[in-house]
Design a protein around this motif. Structure first.
Motif, PDB file in Angstrom:
ATOM      1  N   LYS A 173      28.624  40.980  34.228  1.00 42.26           N
ATOM      2  CA  LYS A 173      29.583  39.907  33.979  1.00 42.26           C
ATOM      3  C   LYS A 173      29.349  39.251  32.616  1.00 42.26           C
ATOM      4  O   LYS A 173      28.271  38.705  32.374  1.00 42.26           O
ATOM      5  CB  LYS A 173      29.465  38.824  35.071  1.00 42.26           C
ATOM      6  CG  LYS A 173      29.852  39.245  36.462  1.00 42.26           C
ATOM      7  CD  LYS A 173      31.279  39.751  36.550  1.00 42.26           C
ATOM      8  CE  LYS A 173      32.335  38.752  36.141  1.00 42.26           C
ATOM      9  NZ  LYS A 173      33.693  39.366  36.126  1.00 42.26           N
ATOM     10  N   ARG A 190      38.528  46.505  42.375  1.00 42.10           N
ATOM     11  CA  ARG A 190      37.849  45.950  41.206  1.00 42.10           C
ATOM     12  C   ARG A 190      36.629  45.142  41.645  1.00 42.10           C
ATOM     13  O   ARG A 190      36.539  44.710  42.799  1.00 42.10           O
ATOM     14  CB  ARG A 190      38.782  45.055  40.370  1.00 42.10           C
ATOM     15  CG  ARG A 190      39.239  43.777  41.040  1.00 42.10           C
ATOM     16  CD  ARG A 190      39.400  42.620  40.033  1.00 42.10           C
ATOM     17  NE  ARG A 190      38.107  42.106  39.592  1.00 42.10           N
ATOM     18  CZ  ARG A 190      37.871  41.621  38.383  1.00 42.10           C
ATOM     19  NH1 ARG A 190      38.822  41.568  37.489  1.00 42.10           N
ATOM     20  NH2 ARG A 190      36.659  41.165  38.072  1.00 42.10           N
ATOM     21  N   ASP A 236      34.772  32.530  39.103  1.00 40.44           N
ATOM     22  CA  ASP A 236      36.244  32.501  39.203  1.00 40.44           C
ATOM     23  C   ASP A 236      36.801  32.205  40.596  1.00 40.44           C
ATOM     24  O   ASP A 236      37.902  32.685  40.940  1.00 40.44           O
ATOM     25  CB  ASP A 236      36.838  33.813  38.654  1.00 40.44           C
ATOM     26  CG  ASP A 236      36.718  33.872  37.128  1.00 40.44           C
ATOM     27  OD1 ASP A 236      36.385  32.846  36.512  1.00 40.44           O
ATOM     28  OD2 ASP A 236      36.955  34.959  36.564  1.00 40.44           O
ATOM     29  N   HIS A 287      43.236  35.670  35.845  1.00 46.49           N
ATOM     30  CA  HIS A 287      42.732  35.069  34.606  1.00 46.49           C
ATOM     31  C   HIS A 287      43.892  34.473  33.806  1.00 46.49           C
ATOM     32  O   HIS A 287      43.691  33.583  32.989  1.00 46.49           O
ATOM     33  CB  HIS A 287      41.976  36.105  33.773  1.00 46.49           C
ATOM     34  CG  HIS A 287      40.733  36.588  34.448  1.00 46.49           C
ATOM     35  ND1 HIS A 287      40.749  37.637  35.342  1.00 46.49           N
ATOM     36  CD2 HIS A 287      39.451  36.134  34.411  1.00 46.49           C
ATOM     37  CE1 HIS A 287      39.513  37.822  35.800  1.00 46.49           C
ATOM     38  NE2 HIS A 287      38.711  36.924  35.263  1.00 46.49           N
ATOM     39  N   GLN A 337      40.515  30.721  40.938  1.00 42.02           N
ATOM     40  CA  GLN A 337      41.675  31.599  40.739  1.00 42.02           C
ATOM     41  C   GLN A 337      41.706  32.760  41.736  1.00 42.02           C
ATOM     42  O   GLN A 337      42.601  33.596  41.685  1.00 42.02           O
ATOM     43  CB  GLN A 337      41.681  32.148  39.306  1.00 42.02           C
ATOM     44  CG  GLN A 337      40.540  33.115  39.006  1.00 42.02           C
ATOM     45  CD  GLN A 337      40.373  33.398  37.532  1.00 42.02           C
ATOM     46  OE1 GLN A 337      40.582  32.525  36.691  1.00 42.02           O
ATOM     47  NE2 GLN A 337      40.017  34.626  37.192  1.00 42.02           N
ATOM     48  N   CYS A 342      35.980  38.886  41.628  1.00 44.52           N
ATOM     49  CA  CYS A 342      35.648  38.817  40.201  1.00 44.52           C
ATOM     50  C   CYS A 342      34.312  39.521  40.002  1.00 44.52           C
ATOM     51  O   CYS A 342      34.212  40.466  39.235  1.00 44.52           O
ATOM     52  CB  CYS A 342      35.557  37.357  39.765  1.00 44.52           C
ATOM     53  SG  CYS A 342      35.025  37.180  38.054  1.00 44.52           S
ATOM     54  N   GLU A 383      42.253  38.944  41.608  1.00 41.31           N
ATOM     55  CA  GLU A 383      40.940  38.626  42.177  1.00 41.31           C
ATOM     56  C   GLU A 383      41.080  38.084  43.601  1.00 41.31           C
ATOM     57  O   GLU A 383      41.885  37.178  43.854  1.00 41.31           O
ATOM     58  CB  GLU A 383      40.210  37.619  41.274  1.00 41.31           C
ATOM     59  CG  GLU A 383      39.768  38.301  39.976  1.00 41.31           C
ATOM     60  CD  GLU A 383      38.949  37.423  39.056  1.00 41.31           C
ATOM     61  OE1 GLU A 383      38.248  37.999  38.199  1.00 41.31           O
ATOM     62  OE2 GLU A 383      39.010  36.190  39.164  1.00 41.31           O
TER      63      GLU A 383
HETATM   64 MN    MN Z   1      37.043  36.923  36.793  1.00 41.95          MN
END
Ligand code: MN
Ligand code: PEP
Length: 342
Positions: A136, A131, A314, A277, A317, A107, A303
């Protein structure tokens, strides 16, 4: 208005129609296709008279566009848009037009060791794009806001190290040049989908844009946001379904997979899915990722963190490298069935 040229129109003939559009005070957007070139016209208030183009022998027809989104619509361009990202060693990640791209990474960029562990793992497992957020946009101003310029420098290093092109989020137009130097693709996040100054800024960039659906945005609002970018001359836009807010609170968001086939009918732009997400729960990510492949999305954004429990954003997740590797193997099986390539 859309001016459709006859098959085989020469560059000079295309230019002549574009000049005429500019003379009228509007903006021409040539859309080359394999069968024909069409020129979208923006900047006009109200309808244009098709007769203004009738005397050009190379013009087959001039038709009004019925939808409020124009350049992104299938009315203007029937063929799928394909976007290519080139890594530092010349490897190309194709997005749209039948190939399936997986973008993966943490993330947030938290440091060299964390980024490299994630980047190496996703590259090894077959991701085509790295990524990682350097800037952020956090709900709380007290949460980790990203390493900013230092994060961009680390992304550049990870890009060289893995050979993967990089996508990273832009939250402020003033950071555009710095991000363009480090990244191959600019991400506009859900919270900024209708930040029109930002859309105009990335629309003036030559870097492809990943536009995420706002958490309360309808599909037509997503398409209108993409239109802002295309209107400024950047036609390389990839849409991303990342879940929307509904009455359900068990999941972080409700991943609107049903929007994918609808969006594909409305626009020629590629659409990818972010199951991370989209659900907020690591355990739910693989099933939703497989569903996205099965339903014909153009790719995924996932992620992955080397140690999700310690993640600065994050973590719940984020997949571990091992579970991401396992996911990639299962995605290939689905891709085979539906006739796409990972
Ligand atoms: Mn994220
Ligand atoms: C992200 O991809 O890191 C992100 C912040 O996602 P979203 O904008 O979809 O919330």
């Amino acid at each position: 208005m859309l001016v459709v040229l006859k098959q085989g129109a020469t560059q000079a003939e295309i230019d002549a129609v574009c000049d005429k559009v500019r003379d009228l005070g509007y903006t021409p957007h040539p859309m080359p296709g394999s069968m024909r070139v069409a020129i979208g016209i923006t900047g006009n208030q109200g309808s244009l008279d098709p007769a203004q183009f009738g005397h050009f022998p190379q013009v087959a027809e001039a038709v009004p566009i019925s939808k409020p989104w124009k350049l992104v619509s299938r009315e203007v361009k029937t063929e799928d848009t394909t976007i290519e990202l080139r890594g530092p060693r010349g490897d190309v990640a194709r997005i749209g037009g039948g190939s399936f791209v997986v973008m993966a990474g943490p993330c947030a960029v938290e440091g060299r060791e964390q980024l490299f562990a994630s980047a190496d793992a996703v590259a090894r497992a077959g991701a085509r794009v790295l990524r990682g957020g350097a800037f952020k946009p956090r709900t709380s101003p007290y949460s980790f806001q990203g390493l900013k310029e230092e994060g961009l420098a680390l992304l550049s290093e990870a890009r060289e190290r893995t050979g993967l092109p990089v996508v990273t989020e832009i939250v402020d137009p003033r950071d555009l040049e710095a991000i363009e130097r480090s990244a191959d693709m600019l991400q506009v996040g859900a919270r900024n989908m209708q930040n029109f100054a930002l859309l105009e800024a990335v629309g003036s960039s030559r870097k492809p844009v990943l536009l995420k659906r706002g958490m309360s945005a309808k599909v037509d609002e997503l398409l209108m946001a993409a239109e802002y970018i295309c209107k400024n001359g950047n036609y390389n836009v990839v849409l991303c379904e990342r879940g929307i807010r509904t009455f359900e609170t068990l999941t972080r968001n409700t991943l609107d997979l049903g929007s994918i086939p609808v969006i594909q009918q409305m626009t020629h732009l590629p659409i990818i899915v972010d199951p991370s997400h989209g659900t907020g729960h690591r355990a739910a990510v693989p099933a939703l990722a497989r569903a996205a492949v099965a339903m014909g999305a153009d790719g995924l954004m996932v992620e992955v963190h080397p140690n999700p429990v310690e993640a600065l954003s994050d973590g719940p997740q984020s997949l571990t490298p091992a579970s991401f590797q396992k996911l990639m193997v299962s995605l290939e099986a689905i891709a085979d069935v539906v006739g796409t390539r990972l």
